[in-house]
Design a protein around this motif. Sequence first.
Motif, PDB file in Angstrom:
ATOM      1  N   SER A  21      39.547  36.978  28.449  1.00 46.14           N
ATOM      2  CA  SER A  21      39.929  36.049  29.505  1.00 46.14           C
ATOM      3  C   SER A  21      39.816  36.729  30.870  1.00 46.14           C
ATOM      4  N   THR A  22      40.276  37.969  30.946  1.00 44.15           N
ATOM      5  CA  THR A  22      40.249  38.704  32.214  1.00 44.15           C
ATOM      6  C   THR A  22      38.836  38.806  32.760  1.00 44.15           C
ATOM      7  N   LEU A  26      34.976  36.556  37.256  1.00 42.54           N
ATOM      8  CA  LEU A  26      33.716  36.034  37.788  1.00 42.54           C
ATOM      9  C   LEU A  26      33.894  34.743  38.573  1.00 42.54           C
ATOM     10  N   VAL A  27      35.135  34.353  38.748  1.00 46.91           N
ATOM     11  CA  VAL A  27      35.416  33.059  39.364  1.00 46.91           C
ATOM     12  C   VAL A  27      34.824  32.924  40.768  1.00 46.91           C
ATOM     13  N   ASP A  28      34.698  34.047  41.483  1.00 48.27           N
ATOM     14  CA  ASP A  28      34.159  33.975  42.846  1.00 48.27           C
ATOM     15  C   ASP A  28      32.671  33.681  42.873  1.00 48.27           C
ATOM     16  N   GLN A  29      32.006  33.947  41.767  1.00 50.73           N
ATOM     17  CA  GLN A  29      30.550  33.788  41.768  1.00 50.73           C
ATOM     18  C   GLN A  29      30.107  32.384  41.349  1.00 50.73           C
ATOM     19  N   LEU A  30      31.073  31.495  41.155  1.00 52.29           N
ATOM     20  CA  LEU A  30      30.711  30.187  40.611  1.00 52.29           C
ATOM     21  C   LEU A  30      30.036  29.302  41.635  1.00 52.29           C
ATOM     22  N   MET A  65      36.831  27.798  42.971  1.00 52.47           N
ATOM     23  CA  MET A  65      37.832  27.634  41.915  1.00 52.47           C
ATOM     24  C   MET A  65      38.746  28.839  41.892  1.00 52.47           C
ATOM     25  N   ARG A  66      40.040  28.575  41.752  1.00 57.08           N
ATOM     26  CA  ARG A  66      40.979  29.703  41.675  1.00 57.08           C
ATOM     27  C   ARG A  66      41.153  30.135  40.235  1.00 57.08           C
ATOM     28  N   LYS A  67      41.672  31.324  40.048  1.00 58.22           N
ATOM     29  CA  LYS A  67      41.816  31.846  38.684  1.00 58.22           C
ATOM     30  C   LYS A  67      42.732  30.966  37.846  1.00 58.22           C
ATOM     31  N   LYS A  68      43.789  30.500  38.464  1.00 63.57           N
ATOM     32  CA  LYS A  68      44.731  29.638  37.734  1.00 63.57           C
ATOM     33  C   LYS A  68      44.014  28.402  37.197  1.00 63.57           C
ATOM     34  N   GLU A 118      41.018  36.124  23.850  1.00 63.63           N
ATOM     35  CA  GLU A 118      39.575  36.278  23.963  1.00 63.63           C
ATOM     36  C   GLU A 118      38.889  34.985  23.535  1.00 63.63           C
ATOM     37  N   PHE A 119      37.684  34.793  24.093  1.00 64.92           N
ATOM     38  CA  PHE A 119      36.984  33.540  23.832  1.00 64.92           C
ATOM     39  C   PHE A 119      35.642  33.778  23.161  1.00 64.92           C
TER      40      PHE A 119
END
Lengths: 314, 338
Positions: free
Chosen positions: A173-174, A179-183, A188-191, A212-213
């Motif tokens: 998950s971490t 990578l959320v900033d690269q979307l 989109m925020r992490k939450k 884990e996914f």
Amino acid sequence: MGEPHSRSSRLGGGPEPGCRPSPPSQFELFFSVGLVIWEEGAGGWSNMQCSTRRMGIITDVHRRFLQLMMTHGVLEEQDVTRLQKHCYKVHDRNATVEKLEDFINNINSVLEPLYIEVKKGVTEDDGRPIYALVNLATSSVSKMASDFAENELDLFRKALELIIDSDSGFASSTNILNLVDQLKGKKMRKKEAEQVLQKFVQNKWLIEKEGEFTLHGRAILEMGQYIRETYPDAVKMCNICHGLLIQGQSCETCGIRMHLPCVAKYFQSVSEPRCPHCNDYWPHEIPEVFNPEKEREAAGVSKANRKSLRSRQH
Amino acid sequence: MPRGQKSKLRAREKRQHARDESQGLQGAQATEEDHGMLPSSSPVLGDSPPSSPVSIWQESERTPVIPTPAAALLYKKSDGGVESQDEESPSPSQVPTPNKDPLSRKVTKLVHFLMEKYVMKEPIRKADMLKIVNKKYKKHFPEILRKTTEHLEVVFGLELEEVGPSSGFYALTSQLDISSGRALCGDMGIPRTGLLMNLLGLIFMKGNRVAEEEIWEFLNMLGICPGRRHLIFGEPKKFLTKDLVQEGYLEYRQVPSSDPPRYEFLWGPRAHAEITKMKVLEVLAKLNDTVPSAFPDLYEEALRDEAERAHARVVARARNRGMANASSKAMSSSSSHM
């Protein structure tokens, strides 16, 4: 304009109208349930019919089945057989329920010109057979496109990449959230991303295990082609079935990989399991072959236990 | 052997590059090359047979289909989209693509789109459908839509209809829930629901006779128009004015002293024989989720009809008995003479 292309209708499931004792009333014709389609040489849309194609006969039983498969997305085999029986019950009570494999092959022959298929797969973790109505013409994550926003789809793609690159087939998950900033698309925020990941799990695109996914069997069925085409180098294959592999076991000596259900089948009742490639001792625990009977028994036992519990409480 | 960091990075770059090339792809059909073979499973790049990604056991009987040039074609298409490939003749270096005619492919694309909409229960905008079909084929849109509608009906039992005239919105509904009630009545004449039932009901409701124009108005709402061949009963006008009349379910006659001649429909003798007004009213009520007495005038008429029929039955039975007595008397008297 004018007439639609000629299509013979075989009306009713029984004997030809000519052999009946009295001419069929218009109503019996009206309520016929059989239709032969994809007749050869029907003009107009020339290449939809090909002489090598089998003729498929589908009735309301099959149509209802398809509608239900469409809405369910992915189903386990025992649910599929239940669904099939339900469709027969509703539309053709007296008919014998066709063997599932033949039933599905028949449907698939009709779906073929539309580039759709009822596809059978097996879950990577415990070898359960699953079915999904798959669009063969996609080369992207388009199946999900209608459910999710652009940034959500991109999050999925990022997670997919991490999963494929990983050794275990799982992405933490971490790592995904980093990578959320690269979307692409809206920020989109992490939450928020955490919730989107949960949405993927609910819709059966991802499976979560201890933070884990990995990919759900459905995603593998629907996007297998896309994955193979987009990540031809990173993608792993099973040494036994040669199919796409996300989760599995690997030989520590030569590195070949196998799906858990493939391991189970290959090493079933083998006392000393050895790597099929380098013959070294296979170091992992051999899982059990999936047995639907055992499942049902277990379900029955737990039901009985619950019942007796209840009665005791009174 | 587990991969090193460098090779992973290189692989990722390669992937990015490949993906950028294929960005323009929409619904690319890699299975095109398989046309004519048995395209059962999705084609696979490289040399692995196309088993379903997770299972060996189902796919093993199927013929493997592995045209590796597919990969090259797939990525070549990214400029100008999928369509361009169809119109030009295949270059000699490529695998000859079977000419799956572009309109068929648009139909397929539209079918996929509508399937998604059905699952998501989302409204379907005509504008969106046109986008799928692409401006280039705009003039073919009616044909494409018609073909798509047919496929959806025949394969999935789904009906695509415009919501209200020229609203620009369409809806997909399952036809099966309606027709599953229409179980074939094996030994009986008239099934309990269906087109004829609707017609008889309509005629009954309108005072036992209906002008032809009104019938067509009603049928138009169901998508049945004169001249438009129906899948099951053929040309509707012939079906109503000839077939059903011949069967005796309807009567079709000129409205008395109408000039120019107009026509009307009534119940035919067979309808009278096989079904009662009360039965028709029961069905009408059920379809409207209510009871027969909710239509007081019709209910009264149906009751009267029941009473008349009961009376007629009594009379008929009495007559038969009388005849039987008379004949037995005649027989006994004749025998006594023997």
